[in-house]
Design an enzyme around this catalytic site. Structure first.
Site, PDB file in Angstrom:
ATOM      1  CB  CYS A 252      -0.936   0.022   1.200  1.00 22.85           C
ATOM      2  SG  CYS A 252      -0.064   0.093   2.799  1.00 22.85           S
ATOM      3  CB  ALA A 253       4.116   2.238   1.389  1.00 24.11           C
ATOM      4  N   PRO A 254       2.988   4.503  -0.725  1.00 20.36           N
ATOM      5  CG  PRO A 254       3.250   6.634  -1.675  1.00 20.36           C
ATOM      6  CD  PRO A 254       3.290   5.178  -2.020  1.00 20.36           C
ATOM      7  N   GLY A 255       0.459   5.108   0.259  1.00 22.66           N
ATOM      8  CA  GLY A 255      -0.896   5.257   0.774  1.00 22.66           C
ATOM      9  C   GLY A 255      -1.846   6.092  -0.062  1.00 22.66           C
ATOM     10  N   GLY A 256      -1.413   6.550  -1.218  1.00 24.74           N
ATOM     11  CA  GLY A 256      -2.301   7.362  -2.039  1.00 24.74           C
ATOM     12  C   GLY A 256      -3.564   6.629  -2.443  1.00 24.74           C
ATOM     13  CG  ASP A 320       0.206  -0.250  -6.627  1.00 25.15           C
ATOM     14  OD1 ASP A 320       0.732  -0.562  -7.719  1.00 25.15           O
ATOM     15  OD2 ASP A 320       0.235   0.909  -6.185  1.00 25.15           O
ATOM     16  CB  CYS A 373       4.024   2.275 -11.787  1.00 25.16           C
ATOM     17  SG  CYS A 373       5.289   1.806 -10.596  1.00 25.16           S
TER      18      CYS A 373
END
Length: 437
Positions: A252-256, A320, A373
């Protein structure tokens, strides 16, 4: 510390394989004045962005390559070349300041070498570079393995992908629909003299004409907006969130995306956000706190399900996945230096392991959204194809998208100059037991 020296030391750490700019630059920034921090980052990031081209030029101007023990001098030379070719710093100042840094490196012998090569570059680069650009590595400023991969996978798009990778990224915001609307916030920006326009694909996105300090944005401290690329903003809608669902945000980081999930559906039962590195979760917690949102934060390996899962299934999972980050090179130009071709197969293996581990935690008729990404199909559509082949109750849930390019599985967004980053999405649904027999 001289900003050129700080930038060179950060770059030297990357060239030596000891760190990325993301980890080495903060240490150098601590040793320069606040006034010079922006210059240090510009010099370090810019030099990393154009390193394949700058290194080719340096080799053409040198009588022999640098020794491994002199990578710091090599990095300093590249920083000097970057200033001459890509900045408005006067040539005499760029050369003098770069040469002067050799003393701080305790290598005064390098002064004459740096001075001679930089002055030759000043005279000869304009005529020398067109000859060097016959090599696509120099033309595109991408390492050979990546340039060849992009050309093979995207024969019609590889040059535009490289152009986008070499551009400066846009400054894009995500409007918090719990606080305000996009139209209302655009009007508020206009009142503040800040120019921006709505993103074409994300209903929550605004791209500013120029980057700015986030603290200058109206309502930022109160959670009205967050900084997030448009491509990343698409995840929340693709999850098809509904009230009372339990959602897992893996890696999950950075949490956006964690925060966007919570902003998009206020009546979720729970959001569990897990990441391998505890220190990265500090950023997630800070984002949640600023936006006044709540999630269950877990530090751990998402593959080790028995160590963190309580047995309650999730109706939605966002994976992600860790990847090569080849879609966000413009934001992290050191990827050109730190990634190697052998990394891709290892990452694809990890991505498959994450899918296999998390799938049992998904409820029947639940949806898993796979995201990276990356612009490399090896990490994207090929990973999904292999997973579908070995997982009998997994089925792709296609989506009609105005963005990106349809793949055999999922949708690929390629980085756009002035637009979104490179990103990939595939949506999977778990068939009920009666359907899978």
């Amino acid at each position: 510390m001289n900003p050129r020296l700080a930038a060179a030391r950060a770059l030297a750490a990357v060239l030596a394989g000891k760190a990325s700019l993301a980890s080495s630059l903060p240490t150098q920034l601590e040793r320069v004045s606040d006034r010079d921090k922006g210059l240090v980052q510009e010099l370090a990031f810019g030099t990393a962005r154009w390193q394949p081209r700058l290194s080719a030029l340096a080799l053409a101007l040198l009588s022999k390559p640098f020794r491994k023990a002199d990578q710091d001098v090599e990095a300093l030379l590249l920083v000097g070349l970057y200033q001459l070719l890509y900045t408005r710093i006067p040539a005499h100042a760029a050369i003098a300041e770069t040469v002067g840094c050799a003393t701080a490196l305790k290598k005064p012998w390098a002064k004459g070498l740096l001075n001679a090569v930089l002055r030759r570059a000043q005279r000869e680069a304009e005529t020398l570079l067109p000859t060097l650009e016959k090599d696509p590595v120099v033309l595109t400023a991408h390492p050979r393995w990546l340039q060849k991969s992009l050309k093979a996978f995207w024969p019609d798009d590889w040059l535009s992908i490289c152009e986008a990778n070499n551009s400066h990224p846009p400054f894009t915001l995500r409007v918090n629909q719990r606080v305000t609307s996009r139209d209302a916030y655009l009007a508020e920006l206009l009142d503040c003299g800040i120019a921006g326009q709505a993103t074409p694909f994300s209903k929550d996105g605004i791209t500013l004409a120029t980057a700015c300090d986030v603290t200058a944005l109206p309502g930022f401290a109160d959670g009205a907006v967050s900084v997030q690329d448009e491509a990343a903003q698409l995840a929340a809608d693709l999850l098809m969130l509904e009230p009372e669902q339990r959602v897992l945000d893996a890696c999950c980081a950075p949490g956006g995306k964690t925060c966007h999930i919570l902003e998009s559906q206020a009546q979720l039962r729970e959001v569990v956000a897990i990441d391998l590195e505890p220190q990265r979760l500090d950023r997630v917690k800070a984002n949640l706190e600023r936006l006044k949102l709540k999630a269950s934060i877990v530090a751990g390996d998402a593959r080790a399900v028995d160590q963190w899962w309580d047995g309650q299934v999730f109706q939605r999972i966002l994976l992600d996945a860790p990847c090569s980050a080849t879609g966000v090179i413009r934001r992290h130009p050191d990827i050109k230096l730190t990634r190697q071709t052998d990394d891709i197969a290892a990452l694809a293996q990890l991505q498959g392991e994450l899918l296999d581990a998390l799938w049992p935690t998904l409820a029947e008729n639940g949806i898993l959204l796979y995201a990276t990404c990356s612009t490399l199909p090896t990490e994207n559509t090929e990973v999904i194809a292999a997973f579908l082949q070995r997982t009998s109750d997994a089925q792709e849930l296609p989506f009609q998208a105005a963005f990106g390019k349809a793949q055999p599985h999922g949708q690929q967004l390629l980085a756009q100059v002035g637009g979104h980053d490179g990103f990939y999405y595939a949506r999977l649904i778990k068939q009920a037991a009666t359907q899978s027999t």
